[in-house]
Write a protein that holds these residues in place. Structure first.
Motif, PDB file in Angstrom:
ATOM      1  N   UNK A  16       0.859  -1.178   0.000  1.00  8.84           N
ATOM      2  CA  UNK A  16       0.000   0.000   0.000  1.00  8.84           C
ATOM      3  C   UNK A  16       0.898   1.231   0.000  1.00  8.84           C
ATOM      4  N   UNK A  17       0.807   2.023  -1.057  1.00 11.41           N
ATOM      5  CA  UNK A  17       1.615   3.239  -1.175  1.00 11.41           C
ATOM      6  C   UNK A  17       0.733   4.477  -1.075  1.00 11.41           C
ATOM      7  N   UNK A  18       1.277   5.509  -0.466  1.00 11.48           N
ATOM      8  CA  UNK A  18       0.617   6.810  -0.402  1.00 11.48           C
ATOM      9  C   UNK A  18       1.683   7.866  -0.622  1.00 11.48           C
ATOM     10  N   UNK A  19       1.411   8.818  -1.518  1.00 10.16           N
ATOM     11  CA  UNK A  19       2.352   9.908  -1.753  1.00 10.16           C
ATOM     12  C   UNK A  19       1.592  11.078  -2.372  1.00 10.16           C
ATOM     13  N   UNK A  20       1.439  12.139  -1.620  1.00 13.96           N
ATOM     14  CA  UNK A  20       0.714  13.297  -2.157  1.00 13.96           C
ATOM     15  C   UNK A  20       1.639  14.454  -2.513  1.00 13.96           C
ATOM     16  N   UNK A  21       2.939  14.147  -2.646  1.00 18.65           N
ATOM     17  CA  UNK A  21       3.895  15.178  -3.044  1.00 18.65           C
ATOM     18  C   UNK A  21       4.442  14.936  -4.450  1.00 18.65           C
ATOM     19  N   UNK A  22       4.632  13.683  -4.817  1.00 18.84           N
ATOM     20  CA  UNK A  22       5.140  13.387  -6.153  1.00 18.84           C
ATOM     21  C   UNK A  22       4.004  13.447  -7.171  1.00 18.84           C
ATOM     22  N   UNK A  23       4.355  13.273  -8.432  1.00 12.03           N
ATOM     23  CA  UNK A  23       3.356  13.348  -9.503  1.00 12.03           C
ATOM     24  C   UNK A  23       2.292  12.273  -9.323  1.00 12.03           C
ATOM     25  N   UNK A  36      -1.851  11.142 -10.792  1.00 12.44           N
ATOM     26  CA  UNK A  36      -2.835  11.359 -11.835  1.00 12.44           C
ATOM     27  C   UNK A  36      -4.013  10.444 -11.568  1.00 12.44           C
ATOM     28  N   UNK A  37      -5.233  10.962 -11.568  1.00 12.27           N
ATOM     29  CA  UNK A  37      -6.402  10.129 -11.283  1.00 12.27           C
ATOM     30  C   UNK A  37      -6.414   8.857 -12.112  1.00 12.27           C
ATOM     31  N   UNK A  38      -6.719   7.752 -11.464  1.00 18.12           N
ATOM     32  CA  UNK A  38      -6.825   6.410 -12.063  1.00 18.12           C
ATOM     33  C   UNK A  38      -5.465   5.849 -12.467  1.00 18.12           C
ATOM     34  N   UNK A  39      -4.697   6.619 -13.223  1.00 23.17           N
ATOM     35  CA  UNK A  39      -3.402   6.116 -13.702  1.00 23.17           C
ATOM     36  C   UNK A  39      -2.391   5.989 -12.563  1.00 23.17           C
ATOM     37  N   UNK A  40      -2.361   6.958 -11.670  1.00 21.23           N
ATOM     38  CA  UNK A  40      -1.442   6.911 -10.528  1.00 21.23           C
ATOM     39  C   UNK A  40      -2.114   7.577  -9.331  1.00 21.23           C
ATOM     40  N   UNK A  41      -3.005   6.846  -8.638  1.00 19.41           N
ATOM     41  CA  UNK A  41      -3.711   7.410  -7.491  1.00 19.41           C
ATOM     42  C   UNK A  41      -2.746   7.815  -6.377  1.00 19.41           C
ATOM     43  N   UNK A  42      -3.151   8.798  -5.586  1.00 16.46           N
ATOM     44  CA  UNK A  42      -2.338   9.235  -4.451  1.00 16.46           C
ATOM     45  C   UNK A  42      -2.124   8.071  -3.484  1.00 16.46           C
ATOM     46  N   UNK A  43      -3.202   7.342  -3.198  1.00 12.87           N
ATOM     47  CA  UNK A  43      -3.120   6.155  -2.340  1.00 12.87           C
ATOM     48  C   UNK A  43      -3.559   4.955  -3.167  1.00 12.87           C
ATOM     49  N   UNK A  44      -2.736   3.898  -3.171  1.00 13.02           N
ATOM     50  CA  UNK A  44      -3.082   2.759  -4.023  1.00 13.02           C
ATOM     51  C   UNK A  44      -2.461   1.462  -3.498  1.00 13.02           C
ATOM     52  N   UNK A  45      -3.006   0.367  -3.966  1.00 14.65           N
ATOM     53  CA  UNK A  45      -2.530  -0.977  -3.646  1.00 14.65           C
ATOM     54  C   UNK A  45      -1.880  -1.586  -4.872  1.00 14.65           C
ATOM     55  N   UNK A  46      -0.676  -2.124  -4.688  1.00 11.62           N
ATOM     56  CA  UNK A  46       0.027  -2.839  -5.758  1.00 11.62           C
ATOM     57  C   UNK A  46       0.110  -4.313  -5.384  1.00 11.62           C
ATOM     58  N   UNK A  47      -0.240  -5.180  -6.315  1.00  9.02           N
ATOM     59  CA  UNK A  47      -0.199  -6.624  -6.104  1.00  9.02           C
ATOM     60  C   UNK A  47       0.886  -7.252  -6.968  1.00  9.02           C
ATOM     61  N   UNK A  48       1.643  -8.166  -6.372  1.00 10.38           N
ATOM     62  CA  UNK A  48       2.579  -8.977  -7.141  1.00 10.38           C
ATOM     63  C   UNK A  48       3.711  -8.226  -7.804  1.00 10.38           C
ATOM     64  N   UNK A  49       4.055  -7.040  -7.322  1.00 15.93           N
ATOM     65  CA  UNK A  49       5.165  -6.262  -7.872  1.00 15.93           C
ATOM     66  C   UNK A  49       4.924  -5.801  -9.305  1.00 15.93           C
ATOM     67  N   UNK A  50       3.670  -5.861  -9.780  1.00 19.37           N
ATOM     68  CA  UNK A  50       3.370  -5.384 -11.127  1.00 19.37           C
ATOM     69  C   UNK A  50       3.500  -3.864 -11.153  1.00 19.37           C
ATOM     70  N   UNK A  51       4.326  -3.354 -12.043  1.00 18.02           N
ATOM     71  CA  UNK A  51       4.660  -1.933 -12.062  1.00 18.02           C
ATOM     72  C   UNK A  51       3.429  -1.043 -12.238  1.00 18.02           C
ATOM     73  N   UNK A  52       2.499  -1.462 -13.085  1.00 17.48           N
ATOM     74  CA  UNK A  52       1.344  -0.627 -13.386  1.00 17.48           C
ATOM     75  C   UNK A  52       0.072  -1.064 -12.674  1.00 17.48           C
TER      76      UNK A  52
END
Length: 221
Positions: free
Chosen positions: A136-143, A145-161
């Motif tokens: 679970x990543x959260x970052x509201x300082x770096x770039x 973009x809605x949907x493409x790179x949410x401020x807070x998001x869950x990544x599964x299986x080390x998949x980059x996108x």
């Protein structure tokens, strides 16, 4: 209000809960670091995030995290939990909350008779289990973009996108409860964990709510 001090306190308390429940095999308690006048970080003293940026296999990354002792909690099945938070002027700006299951569960699955007498192992003995890391990543300082790179998001299986939107930053309680309920369900139901009802403010974009996403709740009981 969720401050660096309260977040560090939650991690310490929940680590003790996991020790008491016999889910924790080893641990490194968190500390608060003042990186500058404005920036405060909650992590473990000897943590090093460079391993997450290397282009290496998951098995190698897991072993490096283990060898460096760069985790908060090592679970009974070898899974590693890491919790890193960063605040600016006492307001959260980033976190990285990771669950790294052991690359294999051979020791448990090849000799289940050694563990079958204890119910807390039941959820990790099934030979059909395929280990999947999550973060679970959260970052509201770096770039972002809605949907493409949410401020807070869950990544599964080390998949980059793979970035599944999450409604807000997660507290240690929300993260650890998510892990124990879903991966150590039997042990979670048998043990008492301290409840923390606070949550961070929502950061999800309106258009992300129209997609399948994860809602970070307030725990009421």
């Amino acid at each position: 209000m969720l401050t660096p001090k309260s977040i560090c306190g939650q991690i310490k308390s929940l680590t003790n809960d996991l020790i008491i429940s016999s889910l924790c095999e080893a641990q490194n308690f968190p500390s608060i670091k003042k990186l500058s006048k404005k920036i405060t970080e909650i992590g473990i003293t000897h943590s090093d995030n460079s391993v997450f940026l290397k282009s290496i296999s998951y098995a190698e990354m897991y072993q490096e995290v283990l060898n460096r002792n760069a985790y908060n909690i090592k679970m009974i099945d070898g899974a590693l939990l890491t919790l890193l938070y960063r605040f600016k002027n006492d307001k959260i700006v980033a976190h990285r909350l990771s669950y790294f299951p052991a690359p294999d569960l051979v020791a448990f699955q090849n000799e289940p008779e050694l563990y079958m007498t204890d119910e807390i192992y039941m959820d990790i003995l099934d030979k059909r289990i395929v280990t999947v890391p999550l973060r679970f990543d959260f970052d509201n300082e770096k770039a972002y973009k809605p949907i493409e790179h949410p401020i807070s998001h869950l990544t599964l299986g080390q998949y980059e996108n793979c970035r599944i939107p999450v409604s807000s930053a997660l507290t240690p309680y929300q993260f650890i409860t998510f892990i124990t309920v879903n991966f150590y369900h039997t042990a979670h139901n048998k043990n008492h964990f301290n409840i923390y009802k606070e949550k961070f403010e929502d950061s999800i974009f309106p258009e992300e709510r129209e997609y399948l996403h994860i809602n970070a709740p307030i725990y009421r009981n």
